[in-house]
Design an enzyme around this catalytic site. Structure first.
Site, short mmCIF file in Angstrom:
data_model
loop_
_atom_site.label_atom_id
_atom_site.label_comp_id
_atom_site.label_asym_id
_atom_site.label_seq_id
_atom_site.Cartn_x
_atom_site.Cartn_y
_atom_site.Cartn_z
N VAL A 12 4.41 4.51 13.62
CA VAL A 12 3.23 3.30 13.79
C VAL A 12 3.70 2.71 12.70
O VAL A 12 3.87 2.91 11.43
CB VAL A 12 2.29 3.75 13.86
N CYS A 13 3.68 1.15 12.65
CA CYS A 13 3.91 0.02 11.86
C CYS A 13 5.05 0.49 10.86
O CYS A 13 6.10 0.51 11.38
CB CYS A 13 2.50 0.28 10.87
N THR A 14 5.10 0.34 9.64
CA THR A 14 6.13 0.46 8.56
C THR A 14 6.80 1.72 8.72
O THR A 14 7.84 2.23 8.09
CB THR A 14 5.79 0.17 7.46
#
Length: 144
Positions: A12-14
């Site tokens: 998720v995300c970075t």
């Protein structure tokens, strides 16, 4: 490496930067938070601004809020549409943001600049993930 024993490897995300820096996304499509998405290609990933990206057993999603989308995506694969719809209702996931600026492609330039300033200010408070990724990239170069 744990990845060899997983049915799905997700981020998720970075978090996709961690997968990419480990070489798991090399030659695969992937996404991340809009602020760092271009760094994925430094590790051999093929970047895309899609919210959810599935490539073989790897699933990456954009910003933090896309984590719910990924959970529903996986649920659909594991238990099917009917059960996943029930899960969606159970958590009452019915996003209705008051503005249409939650996607980099939709946000006005002025909004992007303000957001970048906020993210840069927060990044200066500590090394953070972005700093760790940049440092690991340099370490990888030194070890070659």
């Amino acid at each position: 490496m744990v990845d060899k024993t997983t049915k799905w490897t997700t981020s998720v995300c970075t978090g996709s930067l961690l997968l990419a820096s480990a070489g798991l996304l090399n030659g695969r499509k992937a996404t991340s938070h809009w602020r760092v998405i271009n760094l994925l290609s430094d590790f051999g990933a093929i970047t895309t601004r899609d919210r959810v990206v599935e490539q073989e057993k790897y699933i990456t999603v954009a910003g933090v809020s896309a984590g719910i989308d990924m959970a529903l995506h996986l649920s659909n694969k594991l238990v099917g549409e009917v059960e996943t719809k029930a899960i969606q209702l159970t958590i009452e996931y019915d996003p209705q943001p008051i503005f249409n600026s939650g996607n980099f492609s939709n946000a006005e330039e002025k909004i992007k600049k303000i957001a970048e300033k906020k993210l840069s200010k927060d990044a200066k408070k500590g090394l953070g993930l972005l700093g760790m990724i940049k440092n690991s990239k340099n370490i990888l170069k030194l070890n070659k």
